[in-house]
Write an enzyme that holds these catalytic residues in place. Structure first.
Site: not given
Ligand code: G3I
Length: 330
Positions: A142, A185, A253
């Site tokens: 990030e 990521n 998710d």
């Protein structure tokens, strides 16, 4: 560095209708984030061991957990996760060397010259400890800003070390463990848009400068009915793959609390979302893995929602069937 092929089909006698059996038959990894403290719970370790061939430590391989006080490192919980994975023939995603969201407070307080040394020592010590047990590391997590002027997030690393901290981290990781794949990521850049373009541009520039990066993780924290389109995700994966990168869906998710309709309609929308997104990965040769950010609604960072494949009693939800169908190519 070419990716280590995922394990082949299920060993003889293993159930053939689990997520990992079907995924392995298609040359893919299917994973979940786990927490060491739950691995001693029979229903938790039974489902994790039966369904997945790729584990990510949800938080216990992060800097603030390993070294909360300078120079005192505790690898216990991370080792428990790596040990469970090894006992089950699973691969491990190391998560993560550098993330502003899990940096010990003593690190944030360091002056620039000491921070540079501390970062290199951290990466070397942790990579050394896990060498040979890690399929891939999330080296930097990030680093891209969500919006606004600068492409890079204004973290303590960028403030004190400059933009070069990202390249330096990847070079330190490669030097410390040449056997592990090295990933960048991030979230919010899974499809099209400013952040996806910023992530692509960062990786393109780093690769052009010879920085050792093997893959990119698209976190995929999404909501049923509110997500990038299949086409946008596929196009983004294709352009990242064209850079020579392996692609992972790394933290998937699917929230449903804000999805319209009855509970049954929400669960059906969740199933469709999981099936459609996992199918995009199945159709992209360079999409090596899909990892879910946990597997039971009993343990999710999205407290109050029901974003995962199994309910709080470890029963498979329609979302599980959706993933299985996608893994089967449907
Ligand atoms: O398990 C302990 C508990 O025993 C203790 O009483 C409690 C209070 O100290 O802490 C509990 O551990 C917490 C853990 O989540 C489990 O709930 C940690 O403090 C807390 O820091 C940890 O938060 C994790 C967070 O990253 C920060 O590391 C979340 O689980 C995890 O889901 C989240 O994951 C991030 C990814 O790494 C990066 N992408 C976004 C994603 C969601 O924020």
């Amino acid at each position: 560095m070419s990716p280590t092929p995922p394990p082949s089909g299920p060993p003889s006698g293993a159930p053939s209708d689990t997520l990992k059996a079907v995924a392995a038959g298609r040359g893919k990894l299917v994973g979940t984030a786990v927490q060491a403290g739950f691995l001693s719970d029979p229903p938790y370790n039974a489902v994790a061991g039966r369904e997945f061939n790729y584990l990510t430590a949800e938080y216990q391989m992060k800097w603030n957990v390993i070294e909360p006080s300078r120079g005192v490192r505790d690898f216990g919980p991370g080792d428990a996760i790596a040990g469970f994975a090894a006992s089950q023939g699973m691969r491990v995603k190391g998560h993560t060397f550098l993330w502003h969201g899990a940096t010990p407070s003593w690190v944030n307080a360091l002056p620039a010259d000491e921070l540079r040394v501390a970062v290199e020592q951290h990466i070397r010590a942790v990579a050394d400890h896990y060498r040979g047990r890690i399929h891939a590391w999330d080296v930097v997590n990030e680093a891209i800003a969500d919006g606004g002027g600068s492409a890079l997030r204004d973290t303590v690393f960028r403030q004190k070390l400059g933009d070069r901290y990202i390249a330096d981290a990847f070079r330190a990781a490669r030097a410390a463990d040449p056997s592990a794949l090295l990933f960048y990521n991030d979230y919010g850049g899974e499809g099209s848009g400013v952040k996806a373009d910023r992530i692509y541009a960062l990786l393109q520039e780093l690769l052009a400068n010879g920085v050792p990066i093997d893959g990119v993780g698209l976190q995929m924290h999404i909501a049923a009915g509110s997500r990038p389109s299949d086409g946008a995700i596929a196009a983004n994966m294709r352009r990242l793959a064209a850079l020579g990168l392996i692609v992972h869906i790394s933290e998937m998710d699917v929230r449903i609390n804000d999805t319209a309709g009855s509970e049954q309609m929400r669960l059906e929308a969740q199933r469709t979302t999981y099936q459609d997104v996992v199918r995009v990965c199945m159709l992209e040769p360079r999409c090596e893995a899909v990892t879910f950010w946990g597997f039971t609604d009993a343990h999710t960072w999205l407290s109050g929602d029901r974003p995962l494949l199994f309910d709080a009693r470890y029963q498979p939800k329609p979302a599980y069937d959706g993933v299985l169908e996608a893994l089967r190519g449907r």
